[in-house]
Motif scaffolding. Structure first.
Motif, short mmCIF file in Angstrom:
data_model
loop_
_atom_site.label_atom_id
_atom_site.label_comp_id
_atom_site.label_asym_id
_atom_site.label_seq_id
_atom_site.Cartn_x
_atom_site.Cartn_y
_atom_site.Cartn_z
N UNK A 115 0.85 -1.18 0.00
CA UNK A 115 0.00 0.00 0.00
C UNK A 115 0.90 1.24 0.00
N UNK A 116 0.69 2.13 -0.96
CA UNK A 116 1.45 3.39 -1.00
C UNK A 116 0.88 4.32 0.07
N UNK A 117 1.76 4.85 0.94
CA UNK A 117 1.27 5.64 2.06
C UNK A 117 1.70 7.10 2.03
N UNK A 118 2.87 7.39 1.53
CA UNK A 118 3.44 8.73 1.61
C UNK A 118 4.22 9.02 0.35
N UNK A 119 4.17 10.27 -0.09
CA UNK A 119 5.08 10.68 -1.16
C UNK A 119 5.72 12.00 -0.73
N UNK B 274 6.56 6.00 -0.36
CA UNK B 274 6.73 4.96 0.65
C UNK B 274 5.63 3.93 0.48
N UNK B 275 6.03 2.67 0.48
CA UNK B 275 5.05 1.58 0.39
C UNK B 275 5.23 0.65 1.58
N UNK B 276 4.13 0.14 2.09
CA UNK B 276 4.14 -0.74 3.25
C UNK B 276 3.18 -1.90 3.02
#
Length: 133
Positions: free
Chosen positions: A109-113, A124-126
């Protein structure tokens, strides 16, 4: 680089698709943040995080979702993965939406750019959060 990517002190970070165009200041910042040099794709032990330098012409060779699965293969629980992409308008730029789609396909899941230096941005992916019942 003013932005911290959130890697813990003493973390081992694996790097994918490094090439001549990468931002050396970003690399140095990660090494300072962790206290360790970045390790390459041939590193055979568990890592605490990963960065993937990804450009539009890399997609001709491999799918980003496959690279993210490779990055996860050595990743310790709770490790961070950042996909670093050229900013819009730069040569070989990649849409953030393309990174988000690849993350979804690979079970992430992409959370931050964020912007990283003058030429690169990071996504950021988690691991996807577990659904609540």
């Amino acid at each position: 680089m003013a932005v911290s990517l959130g890697f813990a002190s003493d973390a081992i970070v694996q790097e994918f698709y490094v090439d001549d165009d990468v931002d050396q200041k970003v690399r140095e910042s990660i090494e300072q943040e962790t206290g360790h040099p970045l390790v390459d794709v041939d590193y055979g032990d568990v890592v605490d995080g990963a960065i993937v330098w990804w450009r539009s012409d890399d997609a001709e060779e491999e799918d980003l979702a496959d690279v993210l699965v490779d990055a996860m293969s050595n990743l310790d629980d709770g490790g961070l993965i950042w996909v670093l992409i050229p900013k819009p308008g730069r040569p070989n730029s990649v849409r953030v939406g393309d990174v988000e789609e690849a993350a979804k396909i690979s079970g992430l899941h992409a959370t931050t750019s964020t912007a990283l230096g003058e030429e690169w941005a990071g996504v950021r992916v988690t691991a996807r959060p577990r659904s609540r019942r």
